[in-house]
Design an enzyme around this catalytic site. Sequence first.
Site, mmCIF file in Angstrom:
data_model
loop_
_atom_site.group_PDB
_atom_site.id
_atom_site.type_symbol
_atom_site.label_atom_id
_atom_site.label_comp_id
_atom_site.label_asym_id
_atom_site.label_seq_id
_atom_site.Cartn_x
_atom_site.Cartn_y
_atom_site.Cartn_z
ATOM 1 C CB CYS A 33 -0.963 -0.001 1.175
ATOM 2 S SG CYS A 33 -0.130 0.113 2.752
ATOM 3 C CG ASP A 35 0.205 3.002 4.491
ATOM 4 O OD1 ASP A 35 -0.076 4.091 3.984
ATOM 5 O OD2 ASP A 35 -0.630 2.106 4.703
ATOM 6 C CB CYS A 58 -4.089 5.569 3.941
ATOM 7 S SG CYS A 58 -3.926 4.187 5.086
ATOM 8 C CB CYS A 102 -2.823 1.042 8.967
ATOM 9 S SG CYS A 102 -3.057 1.358 7.208
#
Length: 124
Positions: A33, A35, A58, A102
């Site tokens: 993603c 991150d 994000c 996350c």
Amino acid sequence: MYTDKVMENFKNPQNVGVAENANAKYTVGSPECGDIMEMTMRIENDRIVDIKFRTFGCAAAIASSSMATQLLKGKTVDEALKLTNDEVINALGGLPPQKIHCSVLAEEAIRGAIQSYKSGEIGE
């Protein structure tokens, strides 16, 4: 999609930056993603006296970083090592299933930073 607590921590994150005189640091990234999360800590007498983060990612990644630092400031190293991504998720009032990773990044960053403290190698 996101809880009010997630949005609050995304829009007004706590403990952003680099801990002054940090003696613990770790950076972790998620290739799927994009991150990237950096956690720095100042640990004295095995207690986290300062903890900060810098996250590129994000809303869920930023909120997870912010919440994790809030949960750990003032805790001992042993208490910090017991923090799980599920506790971060619960403190945020939940995360969508596709954003659970996350909170896992936050847990990994914490464990990595503490390992750097214990080894005496905080890296760059």
